[in-house]
Write a protein that holds these residues in place. Structure first.
Motif, PDB file in Angstrom:
ATOM      1  N   SER A  56       0.817  -1.223   0.000  1.00 32.78           N
ATOM      2  CA  SER A  56       0.000   0.000   0.000  1.00 32.78           C
ATOM      3  C   SER A  56       0.855   1.280   0.000  1.00 32.78           C
ATOM      4  N   CYS A  57       0.226   2.410  -0.363  1.00 39.30           N
ATOM      5  CA  CYS A  57       0.925   3.700  -0.304  1.00 39.30           C
ATOM      6  C   CYS A  57       0.954   4.236   1.129  1.00 39.30           C
ATOM      7  N   ALA A  59      -1.713   5.247   2.910  1.00 34.83           N
ATOM      8  CA  ALA A  59      -2.886   6.047   3.289  1.00 34.83           C
ATOM      9  C   ALA A  59      -3.991   5.151   3.852  1.00 34.83           C
ATOM     10  N   CYS A  60      -4.146   3.957   3.276  1.00 32.62           N
ATOM     11  CA  CYS A  60      -5.157   3.035   3.813  1.00 32.62           C
ATOM     12  C   CYS A  60      -4.814   2.679   5.269  1.00 32.62           C
ATOM     13  N   GLY A  95      -3.430  -2.483  -0.260  1.00 34.81           N
ATOM     14  CA  GLY A  95      -2.410  -2.468  -1.308  1.00 34.81           C
ATOM     15  C   GLY A  95      -2.718  -3.423  -2.445  1.00 34.81           C
ATOM     16  N   GLY A 122      -9.642  -1.035   0.152  1.00 32.65           N
ATOM     17  CA  GLY A 122      -9.063  -0.001  -0.710  1.00 32.65           C
ATOM     18  C   GLY A 122      -9.106  -0.399  -2.174  1.00 32.65           C
ATOM     19  N   ASP A 123      -9.145   0.599  -3.051  1.00 29.80           N
ATOM     20  CA  ASP A 123      -9.257   0.341  -4.498  1.00 29.80           C
ATOM     21  C   ASP A 123      -8.115  -0.521  -5.034  1.00 29.80           C
ATOM     22  N   CYS A 124      -6.926  -0.352  -4.480  1.00 31.84           N
ATOM     23  CA  CYS A 124      -5.778  -1.129  -4.962  1.00 31.84           C
ATOM     24  C   CYS A 124      -6.011  -2.624  -4.806  1.00 31.84           C
ATOM     25  N   ILE A 130      -4.331   2.350  -8.718  1.00 30.27           N
ATOM     26  CA  ILE A 130      -3.435   3.206  -9.510  1.00 30.27           C
ATOM     27  C   ILE A 130      -2.179   2.458  -9.963  1.00 30.27           C
ATOM     28  N   TYR A 131      -1.946   1.282  -9.385  1.00 27.68           N
ATOM     29  CA  TYR A 131      -0.765   0.482  -9.781  1.00 27.68           C
ATOM     30  C   TYR A 131      -1.120  -0.574 -10.824  1.00 27.68           C
ATOM     31  N   GLY A 153     -12.614   2.495  -2.141  1.00 28.28           N
ATOM     32  CA  GLY A 153     -12.228   3.823  -1.653  1.00 28.28           C
ATOM     33  C   GLY A 153     -10.729   3.996  -1.758  1.00 28.28           C
ATOM     34  N   CYS A 154     -10.309   5.240  -1.913  1.00 32.55           N
ATOM     35  CA  CYS A 154      -8.873   5.489  -2.070  1.00 32.55           C
ATOM     36  C   CYS A 154      -8.462   6.740  -1.278  1.00 32.55           C
ATOM     37  N   PRO A 155      -8.239   6.590   0.019  1.00 31.58           N
ATOM     38  CA  PRO A 155      -8.493   5.390   0.815  1.00 31.58           C
ATOM     39  C   PRO A 155      -9.937   5.367   1.299  1.00 31.58           C
TER      40      PRO A 155
HETATM   41  S1  SF4 Z   1      -6.338   2.385  -2.313  1.00 33.05           S
HETATM   42 FE1  SF4 Z   1      -5.475   4.455  -2.524  1.00 33.05          FE
HETATM   43  S2  SF4 Z   1      -4.909   5.004  -0.433  1.00 33.05           S
HETATM   44 FE2  SF4 Z   1      -5.154   2.776  -0.446  1.00 33.05          FE
HETATM   45  S3  SF4 Z   1      -3.116   1.959  -0.879  1.00 33.05           S
HETATM   46 FE3  SF4 Z   1      -4.143   2.200  -2.855  1.00 33.05          FE
HETATM   47  S4  SF4 Z   1      -3.498   4.228  -3.582  1.00 33.05           S
HETATM   48 FE4  SF4 Z   1      -3.070   4.147  -1.387  1.00 33.05          FE
END
Ligand code: SF4
Length: 173
Positions: A56-57, A59-60, A95, A122-124, A130-131, A153-155
Motif C-alpha cells: 500500500s501507499c 494512506a489506507c 495495497g 481499498g481500491d488497490c 493506480i498500480y 475507496g482510495c483510501p
Molecule cells: S487504495 Fe489508494 S490510499 Fe489505499 S493503498 Fe491504494 S493508492 Fe493508497
C-alpha cells in the motif's frame, strides 16, 4: 470498586454509533449498532483483525489506525487489531499485492485459523488501483488468496471500513 468492575464485566452496555457531528445516514447508523450483536453471535464477543500491508501507499493504513482512536473507537464493538495471524479471525489486506508480498500474503493466509476471512480494503486491493498493470503488482488480492468482502475507496474512510465489516458479518448470518 470490585463490585463496579464486576458489574461492568457482566453488563452489556448498548453501543452508541459515533459522536454527534458525523454525517451518518440513519440506516447506516443502525447497521453500525447491529455490528456488535453480530460479533457477539458469530465470534463470541470479539472480532480480531490482522492487518496486512501488501504494498500500500500507506494512506489506507492511516485510515485503519483511525479506527482505534477515541472518535471511532471500534474496540467498543469488540473489534481489535492483533499482531499475529494465528490470533486473527479476519485478514484485512491493503495495497495491490506487490510481487514481493505475494508469498508473504499466502503464508499469512495459511497461518490464519478457520474461518480465515479476508477483507480487501481499498481500491488497490480490488484490481491494483493506480498500480494496475505494473510489472511489480498482482493486480488485486483475489489473484493471490480468496476474498470475502471488498471495501472500495482510495483510501476508504473508517466509517466505510466499519460498514464493510458489517457486510462481511451479514454474509455469515
Ligand atoms: S487504495 Fe489508494 S490510499 Fe489505499 S493503498 Fe491504494 S493508492 Fe493508497
Amino acid at each position: 470498586m470490585f463490585k463496579e468492575i464486576l458489574k461492568n464485566l457482566i453488563t452489556r452496555k448498548p453501543s452508541i454509533p459515533f459522536p454527534e457531528g458525523f454525517d451518518i445516514p440513519p440506516e447506516e447508523a443502525v447497521k453500525i449498532v447491529s455490528l456488535r450483536e453480530k460479533i457477539d453471535t458469530i465470534f463470541g464477543r470479539s472480532l480480531r483483525i490482522r492487518q496486512v500491508d501488501a504494498g500500500s501507499c500507506n494512506a489506507c493504513e492511516w485510515e485503519c489506525t483511525a479506527l482505534t482512536n477515541p472518535i471511532y473507537d471500534i474496540q467498543r464493538f469488540g473489534i481489535d487489531f492483533v499482531a499475529s495471524p494465528r490470533h486473527a479471525d479476519v485478514l484485512l489486506v491493503t495495497g495491490p499485492v506487490s510481487r514481493q508480498m505475494e508469498l508473504a500474503l499466502k503464508k499469512t493466509y495459511l497461518a490464519t485459523p478457520e474461518p480465515r476471512l479476508v477483507v480487501a480494503c481499498g481500491d488497490c486491493t480490488i484490481d491494483g488501483g493506480i498500480y494496475k498493470g505494473s510489472y511489480a503488482v498482482t493486480n488485486g488480492v483475489a489473484n493471490v488468496i480468496p476474498v470475502d468482502c471488498y471495501i472500495p475507496g482510495c483510501p476508504p474512510t473508517p466509517i466505510q471500513m466499519v460498514l464493510g465489516l458489517h457486510e462481511l458479518l451479514k454474509k455469515l448470518t
